[in-house]
Structure formats: C-alpha cells, structure tokens
Design a protein around this motif. Structure first.
Motif, PDB file in Angstrom:
ATOM      1  N   LYS A  31       2.995  -6.583   2.235  1.00  0.00           N
ATOM      2  CA  LYS A  31       4.446  -6.289   2.229  1.00  0.00           C
ATOM      3  C   LYS A  31       5.273  -6.829   1.033  1.00  0.00           C
ATOM      4  CE  LYS A  31       5.703  -7.588   6.162  1.00  0.00           C
ATOM      5  NZ  LYS A  31       6.742  -8.843   6.103  1.00  0.00           N
ATOM      6  N   SER A  32       5.114  -8.019   0.808  1.00  0.00           N
ATOM      7  CA  SER A  32       5.947  -8.630  -0.382  1.00  0.00           C
ATOM      8  C   SER A  32       5.173  -7.907  -1.561  1.00  0.00           C
ATOM      9  CB  SER A  32       5.529 -10.062  -0.691  1.00  0.00           C
ATOM     10  OG  SER A  32       5.807 -10.741   0.717  1.00  0.00           O
ATOM     11  N   THR A  33       4.160  -7.542  -1.708  1.00  0.00           N
ATOM     12  CA  THR A  33       3.642  -7.040  -2.997  1.00  0.00           C
ATOM     13  C   THR A  33       4.207  -5.642  -2.829  1.00  0.00           C
ATOM     14  OG1 THR A  33       1.617  -8.246  -2.916  1.00  0.00           O
ATOM     15  CG2 THR A  33       1.518  -6.288  -4.132  1.00  0.00           C
ATOM     16  N   ASP A  46      -6.694   1.283  -3.141  1.00  0.00           N
ATOM     17  CA  ASP A  46      -7.639   1.022  -4.141  1.00  0.00           C
ATOM     18  C   ASP A  46      -8.826   0.284  -3.645  1.00  0.00           C
ATOM     19  OD1 ASP A  46      -5.488  -0.866  -3.736  1.00  0.00           O
ATOM     20  OD2 ASP A  46      -6.658  -2.207  -5.182  1.00  0.00           O
TER      21      ASP A  46
END
Ligand SMILES: Nc1nc2c(ncn2[C@@H]2O[C@H](COP(=O)(O)OP(=O)(O)O)[C@@H](O)[C@H]2O)c(=O)[nH]1
Lengths: 302, 415
Positions: B16-18, B145
C-alpha cells in the motif's frame, strides 16, 4: 448568482466553515491562534465568512516570540482593527523573564520551541477549551495523522496513538475539565490551496510574502534574513542583497527565504505550482531530526 | 477541479505505501527535498530500489515497527482533480481505522498481493467497503512483477474475488480490477508494457475519469441547524439566520420546508453564503438560511423539504462497528452523536454479530469487543430524525461516545 457550487477550493472552504461553526457551538471559550502568517490569515477569513453577518464569536490570540518580522505585526494590528476583532497577545519574552523557559543560544538558536510554554500558560490563564490553528496535513508527515478535533491533556500533550477516530463529518468535542481541543479547519488544504484561496478571495497578506530586496546570508543551502539582530550570524557568513520572498512567516530565526521575482499574488501562485521544494523544507527546526515535528507536538506545540 | 477522497485497504506488506509513493512519484508530486530524503534513507537501509513507503509512514512508532498504525492523509493533484488518499492500515486489529478512513472517502482501492491471492483479509476489506457503501472500488492486484505478469494468476484472483461479490449486500457497487506493480510502476499512473493482455485503464486513469455521479448518491436534502446567527446590529436588527451544511440534495429559495422536531412549516426566504445571496444551495455547501416566518429554531433542529420527512423515532437498529477496548454490552449507556445532534442511548439488544469475512453471523453474542461488527438496537432518551444509511450516508450514520471518558467508541449505520 445561481448556485453556491462545491468544486475543489469551495468544498475545502465549505468544510472549514462547517468546522468553525462546530467550534463556536460545541465549546465555551474558543480562541483562534493567530501568527500573522498566511494560514492564520486564511483562518480569520473563514471565521468571518462562517458567522456573517454576526461578528466572529471568539478572540484571536498571538503568541509573540518577539522575533517577528515587523511587517507581520503591523499587518496583524490593522487586520484586527478593520474587522473589529478582539486580540490577545502573550509574549515569549515574559516567559523568559519569569524564568519559565531558557533562551537557546548559538548558531541555530530559535524561540520556536519556547512558544509552547507561553501558549500553555495562556490557555490556562483564559481557560480556553478550544484553540483553532492553521496546521495542514500536507505540511509534514506527522501532521498527516492529526485529527480535525485533536484532544490535548492537561499538559497540552498529544497522544498520537490514542486519537479519537473521526467519521463522516462528525466532530466529537466532548472533553473533561482541564482538557482542551486543538482544531484544524484547514487540515485538508495544501499549500497551493491556501495560496489559490488568497488569490481568489483577494485576501490581503503581509508584504514579506512577496518578492522584495533584502539583506540576506547563506547557510546550509538556505537563505536567511540579515536585516536585523535576530538571526545569529557567524562573522564569515557574508551578507548579500537579493530579491526574496518568504513562504512561511514564523519566527524569524527559523524561517528561511526563497529567491523569487514573484511580486503579485498570481505570480506567487504560479511559482508555488511549479515549485519543487516543499514548504517545510524552508524551516530549519524540522530538519533537526526526522522525528522533530512529532516530538514537538507531543510536548504541546501547535 | 474537484476533490476525490480515496481510502486504501490491504494487508501488511501488500504494498500500500509503495503504491501511494509510486503514485506521488509518477505524478511528480514528490518535492525534491522529500525525494532526497527517500533516496537517502533507502540507501542507508541498503536497498537497491527507492522505498516509496517512506513517503507516507509518518509516526516514529511506525518507523520502528515498520507498519502503518493509523490513518494518514496524503495529498496530490493532477490537472483534472485534487486527491486525498486516506492511507489506512491493514492489520486485523485496525478494522476501526479502515472504517474511519472509508467513512470520508468516495472511492477505495483494495490491494491484493498477486502471489497470495484473495485471503481472509481481503474479505474483510471488501466487506467494510461494501458496508460503508463506497460506490467505486478498485481491486489492484499488486506485485505482478513477482508472478511474471501472468494473466492466468490475474484471472484466477479475479474469479475468486467475483465469488465474494455475489455475497455482498450493496450490489450496485462498481468494481474494477487492475493488475499493477507498485514497485515497478506498471498500470499505476502509466500503462504497462509488460501486460499486453490487459487492455483496461491504469489506476490513475480510472480515478481521473470518475464523475460526481459515479461517487455520490443523490438523495433528499437534509439541513441540520448547526448554529443560529443573530447579529443584533443596526443593519441586521431582525436577522435570524440558520447556519449549517446541506446534505443529500439541494435546497432553494422558495422551497416549502418543515422544521423538526416541532414540525413547524415555513418557506426558505434567503440563502446566504457570506455576504452573497444564492438561489440554490448545493449539497455539501455551508450556507446560512433565513425563513419567511419568525419561528423558534435552535441548534440540533433539522430543516427538510415538506413531504420528504425522515423517520422521527426514539429507537433504531443499526450495524455498529465497535472501536473501543472496553466491550459494548446490553444495557450499556452511550451518547449517540447523529450529525451534530447528541442524545443519550441505551443498548436494547444485540441482534447478532456479523463476521466481517462473510463467514456468517453469530446470534448468541451478548457483548461486542474492539473491531466487532454487529446489528444493535438502541433506545434513545429523545427522538432523532434519521434516514436509513442505504438512502442517506450522512443522515443514516452516527458515532457512539463513552459517557465516562468522552472517547469515540463506535460508529453505526442505521438499518
Ligand atoms: N516486487 C514487488 N515488490 C513490491 C511491490 N509493491 C510493494 N513491494 C514490496 O513489498 C514490501 C511491502 O510494501 P509496503 O508498501 O511497505 O506495504 P504496506 O505494508 O502495504 O504499506 C516492500 O518491501 C515493497 O518494496 C511490487 O509491486 N512488486
């Protein structure tokens, strides 16, 4: 006019006016903390709008560090006069003289921290139960978690892990004797929002916000006012004359200037829009450590 | 330009933060000094990538524990919109923060780690978003990824999630699936070159095209009187204005209205916003209204259109999300704050607890612990004027306040 519409800046304005009215309704002795800066000038404007055609039902209070830009003080007195508001001033110098706080010395000396004691004493003196402030969540990471109604204990302290949840529009201002609430009506505004609002509303602000020639010196990649004795300067730090403006006007000792040619509000707005340095990047006391702001808040700083 | 508030939900480490950091970075919303700080800290920690989560995790305690423990607000804007992201934590014990974040949001993003797929937490996140009737939900399947950008994985997760959707109460909620890599930037702001099989919009593109009608339910106007303005000056000697915010619909000059609880009828004379008069007050505008007749109106009263009255009652049943460490018990007394109105309430009955992961209900419950969600019936010491939450988000919701320590201990959605 047809509708009062609610796009962007209007919706922020509507929210802030709602908050102002909740403060007046929920508290017995509110006060608006006025620093003379653009955020608190914006607050005054919002308060005036919230209660029109009646007068703003609470006073303003300035915690004067004694290190203000003279332009700010002149401006403050004129604003209060014109709007017929009540102004209370309490001085950090008095707290120093009374031996309650000790003046910092040296290269990074600032009275910013000392304000807290004077503020808490004034809250006690007047028995204020709500203090309206101009802090914004976008200013700093720790601020991003601040509530709109933020409860402080008897010592003015912020318990960030135990904040009241705020749901929908509902503001819970219930407090016990001795507690008080810090209220942040422009929590959701960004720096650019404030400037755009000042432009849109044609709000007058102190001249130091616009580009002007000033004697300055450089330190740590920042520009400091050399106009007066307030900012400590080493002998080797050379004085230059530059076109600068200030983005915040706190205590002179911790407010750096930026190079600017923006002499009108629309040019300032344009500059901010294009700017890539956040506002607090120009305030030295936050850089002391990453946790600086959070520590200061826990101690009761507004 | 408008403001869109978005809530995020995801389990710890789903990214989330990323994701938020990535949005800020790709929309060039990170200022150079913030970016420098992120670069510096990432390097200190020995990462070979930029840890964008540093842009949002604010509190010292969080940095120490490496988790997000409270709602943080993040701001950015594009040419089209201003955005406020309420970054809410993913831990089980922080359901209350998610409810809080979602309550002020118009759209939400649920994150799923592509390697883990739909997990129990996902059910909860979806349940809460649905309970709070967020109209537009994006399911962002992250870390694509790490699964070779596999379409198969994406489809499997989508199918699993769709199974959940059949169980939801609020069926009109719009759901959009987007495969992303927050770390690499695929389909976050810019479309990905790594997933040619996905032809939809990027996350930001989706948010950019959301219109008012996609995020708001138009309902009936409700005007709770916040404050009575009586200037008593020479110019405004007889002025008696009712200050408040318009919820749910519009009010116009000339509208026939009823003031609750007295049920006195009148007409709207003027609508003021500061020193200007308007014909119509839109929803969510903070105006001051004057009425044709000189009637007694005070804070807590509600002005509504004639023929369009809310329910006026001394009891109601609601879904409650309990937020306090002290239990809610039958017979317990709390203050109900409904909008700006406060009344004393007693818990009459806990009808049943609802497992927020769609695993059913518990009809035997006699008390509620922190983060419990349950259907509860309350009795009040005086009537309030409410709508069902499903018809009116503002007038159908309330908070519960502890009578001893004044804390906000719960939130409710009237059934
Ligand atoms: N490979 C990869 N790693 C990611 C991605 N998004 C997040 N991460 C990593 O997952 C970990 C947790 O991310 P973080 O944003 O802190 O998660 P949060 O707890 O949900 O805020 C970090 O190590 C991130 O670098 C992604 O899209 N791909």
């Amino acid at each position: 006019m047809m509708n009062k519409d609610t796009s962007h800046i209007n919706s922020l304005e509507n929210e802030a006016i709602y908050i102002m009215r909740e403060v007046a309704a929920q508290f017995e002795k509110p006060v608006l903390l006025f620093s003379g800066g653009k955020d608190s000038i914006t607050l005054v404007r919002l308060a005036v709008k919230a209660f029109y055609p009646a007068k703003v039902p609470f006073p303003l209070m300035h915690i004067d560090t004694g290190h203000n830009f003279p332009e700010t003080i002149e401006f403050r007195d004129r604003l209060v006069e014109e709007l017929g508001l009540e102004l209370i001033v309490r001085n950090v110098q008095d707290s120093i003289d009374e031996g309650k706080v000790k003046e910092e010395s040296g290269r990074y000396a600032s009275r910013n921290m000392l304000q807290t004691t004077t503020l808490l004493d004034a809250i006690e003196e007047f028995k204020f139960d709500a203090c309206i402030g101009g802090a914004r969540r976008d200013e700093e990471k720790a601020r991003a978690k601040e509530r709109i109604f933020s409860v402080r204990d008897d010592f003015g302290q912020w318990d960030e892990k135990n904040q009241r949840p705020e749901l929908f529009d509902m503001l819970n201002g219930e407090i016990e004797h001795g507690q008080n609430v810090r209220v942040f009506p422009i929590s959701n505004w960004t720096e650019l929002d404030v400037w755009s609002y000042i432009e849109e509303e044609n709000i007058e602000i102190p001249s130091i916000y616009f580009a002007h020639k000033r004697k300055v010196f450089l330190r740590d990649g920042m520009i400091w006012s050399a106009d007066d004795e307030v900012v400590y300067r080493d002998a080797h730090e050379e004085v230059l004359e530059e076109m600068v403006r200030f983005r915040t006007v706190g205590d002179m000792s911790c407010t750096a200037a930026v190079l600017s040619e923006a002499s009108t509000i629309s040019k300032v707005v344009e500059e901010i829009r294009d700017s890539t340095i956040s506002e607090r990047g120009a305030r030295i006391d936050d850089k002391r450590s990453e946790a600086a702001m959070e520590k200061r808040k826990q101690q009761g700083y507004f | 330009m408008e403001v869109l508030k978005i809530a995020t939900a995801g389990s710890v480490d789903d990214g989330k933060s990323t994701l938020i950091g990535r949005i800020l970075y790709d929309t060039k919303s990170l200022t150079t000094d913030k970016l420098d700080a992120i670069k510096k800290t990432s390097k200190q920690r020995g990462y070979d990538y930029l840890d964008f989560s540093l842009a949002t995790d604010g509190l010292v305690a969080e940095r120490e524990q490496g988790i997000t423990i409270d709602v943080a607000h993040i701001y950015f804007s594009t040419n089209k919109k201003s955005y406020i992201i309420a970054d809410t934590p993913g831990h089980v014990e922080y359901t209350r923060n998610m409810v809080t974040g979602a309550s002020t949001s118009q759209a939400s993003i649920i994150l799923i780690d592509a390697r883990k797929g739909v997990i129990e937490q996902t059910n909860r996140h979806f349940f809460i978003n649905n309970l709070l009737r967020i109209k537009d939900v994006v399911v962002a399947i992250n870390k694509m990824d790490l699964v070779d950008y596999s379409e198969e994985t994406y489809n499997k997760i989508k199918a699993d999630f769709s199974e959940l959707m059949s169980k939801r109460d609020y069926q009109d909620q719009k759901i959009t699936f987007i495969p992303v890599s927050a770390l690499k930037g695929d389909n976050v702001v810019n479309r990905s070159n790594n997933m040619s099989w996905y032809t939809g919009e990027s996350l930001l593109e989706h948010l950019e095209q959301l219109d008012k009608k996609d995020i708001y339910n138009v309902g009936t106007p409700r005007f709770p009187v916040q404050y009575v303005i009586r200037p008593k000056t020479e110019d405004f000697h007889d002025f008696r204005g009712y200050a408040g915010k318009v919820y749910g619909g519009e009010l116009s000059v000339g509208d026939d209205i009823v003031v609750l609880p007295s049920k006195t009828k009148s007409k709207i004379k003027d609508i003021y916003f500061y020193d200007e008069k308007y014909k119509t007050a839109s929803r969510r505008s903070s105006v001051t209204i004057t009425l044709e007749n000189d009637i007694n109106v005070s804070r807590g009263d509600m002005i509504v259109k004639e023929g369009d009255l809310p329910t006026i009652d001394k009891q109601f049943t609601a879904n409650v999300c309990w937020m306090d460490s002290e239990n809610l018990t039958v017979g317990g007394k709390y203050v109900v704050q409904h909008g700006i109105n406060k009344v004393l309430a007693k818990v009459d009955k806990i009808n049943h607890k609802i497992h927020p992961d769609y695993s059913g209900i518990d009809s035997e419950a006699t008390s509620l612990g922190v983060n419990d969600i349950a259907s509860v019936t309350f009795k009040l010491n005086k009537p309030i004027f409410y709508d069902q939450f499903k018809n009116h988000r503002t007038n159908g919701s309330f908070i519960l306040i502890d009578t001893q320590n004044n804390n906000t201990v719960g939130a409710g959605f009237i059934q």
